[in-house]
Design a protein around this motif. Sequence first.
Motif, PDB file in Angstrom:
ATOM      1  N   VAL A  23      87.639 -24.284  84.691  1.00 24.78           N
ATOM      2  CA  VAL A  23      87.438 -23.725  83.361  1.00 24.78           C
ATOM      3  C   VAL A  23      88.811 -23.552  82.729  1.00 24.78           C
ATOM      4  CG1 VAL A  23      86.595 -21.766  82.020  1.00 24.78           C
ATOM      5  CG2 VAL A  23      85.304 -22.536  84.010  1.00 24.78           C
ATOM      6  N   ASN A  24      89.044 -24.232  81.626  1.00 26.22           N
ATOM      7  CA  ASN A  24      90.358 -24.185  80.967  1.00 26.22           C
ATOM      8  C   ASN A  24      91.481 -24.521  81.946  1.00 26.22           C
ATOM      9  OD1 ASN A  24      89.211 -23.537  78.522  1.00 26.22           O
ATOM     10  ND2 ASN A  24      89.452 -21.321  78.802  1.00 26.22           N
ATOM     11  N   THR A  37      82.268 -16.861  83.312  1.00 20.60           N
ATOM     12  CA  THR A  37      82.710 -16.459  81.982  1.00 20.60           C
ATOM     13  C   THR A  37      84.132 -16.966  81.749  1.00 20.60           C
ATOM     14  OG1 THR A  37      83.540 -14.361  82.850  1.00 20.60           O
ATOM     15  CG2 THR A  37      81.278 -14.388  82.041  1.00 20.60           C
ATOM     16  N   PHE A  38      84.484 -17.112  80.500  1.00 23.11           N
ATOM     17  CA  PHE A  38      85.855 -17.503  80.178  1.00 23.11           C
ATOM     18  C   PHE A  38      86.269 -16.840  78.869  1.00 23.11           C
ATOM     19  CE2 PHE A  38      83.067 -20.645  78.303  1.00 23.11           C
ATOM     20  CZ  PHE A  38      83.594 -20.858  77.036  1.00 23.11           C
ATOM     21  N   GLY A  39      87.560 -16.829  78.639  1.00 20.07           N
ATOM     22  CA  GLY A  39      88.084 -16.135  77.474  1.00 20.07           C
ATOM     23  C   GLY A  39      88.451 -14.706  77.816  1.00 20.07           C
ATOM     24  N   SER A  40      89.103 -14.051  76.892  1.00 20.95           N
ATOM     25  CA  SER A  40      89.615 -12.696  77.143  1.00 20.95           C
ATOM     26  C   SER A  40      88.683 -11.595  76.660  1.00 20.95           C
ATOM     27  CB  SER A  40      90.980 -12.531  76.460  1.00 20.95           C
ATOM     28  OG  SER A  40      90.875 -12.780  75.068  1.00 20.95           O
ATOM     29  N   ALA A  41      87.707 -11.934  75.840  1.00 24.05           N
ATOM     30  CA  ALA A  41      86.814 -10.903  75.303  1.00 24.05           C
ATOM     31  C   ALA A  41      85.899 -10.373  76.411  1.00 24.05           C
ATOM     32  CB  ALA A  41      85.978 -11.468  74.161  1.00 24.05           C
TER      33      ALA A  41
END
Length: 279
Positions: free
Chosen positions: A2-3, A26-30
């Motif tokens: 992921v990324n 999940t991915f991202g910082s939120a």
Amino acid sequence: MVNNQTVFTKSSVQHYYLTRWRKTFTFGSAAMASVTPDMSPFYASNALPPYLSLIADLVSSPTGANFDILQAGALDANMPDHGGRQELAPYPDWTARYLVYRNPTQKAFVLAHGDLSGSWPVHVREAENSATSGVGPERIVSLDQRPTLWYDSRAKNDGLDFVHGSPMPIIEYTTTTPGPGQSPLIPDNAHQPSIAYVPYLLTGDRYYAEEMAFWANYGMIRTYPADGVRSSQGILAYNEPRGYAWPLRNMVDAAAFYPGAEVRSYLTQKVDGESHVAR
């Protein structure tokens, strides 16, 4: 990946015939939203029974080796084993506890079993180049097209239509020791749980929907057809009473809520046939 970051790795995986697995990340910082669903529409529509709050508020966490890919979670790996197990109920005990108290950790436990529904060797599709197309874009094997199909390693020798692949699952009540390349998880009809339906209602996830359909179809194709009763209608009558009840529950749930029209129509037709026999 992921990324460009490795989020899951596992070596020496033995992926058994007619099983599948998945993991989500999940991915991202939120931060992920924490949603507590309103269950009243499910109760009002009779999609689920309204459990009483007398149920003990116990919380289980989906951790440990049994919750790795292609494992059974809290289910007994030998599905034909004796009763008194948490999963042998209209819906598993752990699902009932979540529906009453809606604890997020308990929800993760419920969804984990929806994920691990794929661990069981019950997933029969038609090959892309098969002379029979199966049902819908999912190509789920059709009894309309293959009325003498029996999902059993003895089918070919008995002169019945059979699943062309191996090794087939262990036959219930024979052994619990798998042969070479054979899944150690033994499915059956008489002790079949509901493990993907509630996860689908809670999430709308297509994976859970497909698991509902695979298990609904398994109940029919696992039923012995050579006495002429099951036929293309998928009548479950060769089974003992509990082997009729639990698969029929899974058939009804999938027929009512599967998102694809072709599969839903196919299963609805089979459920209607069961009801005429019951009368």
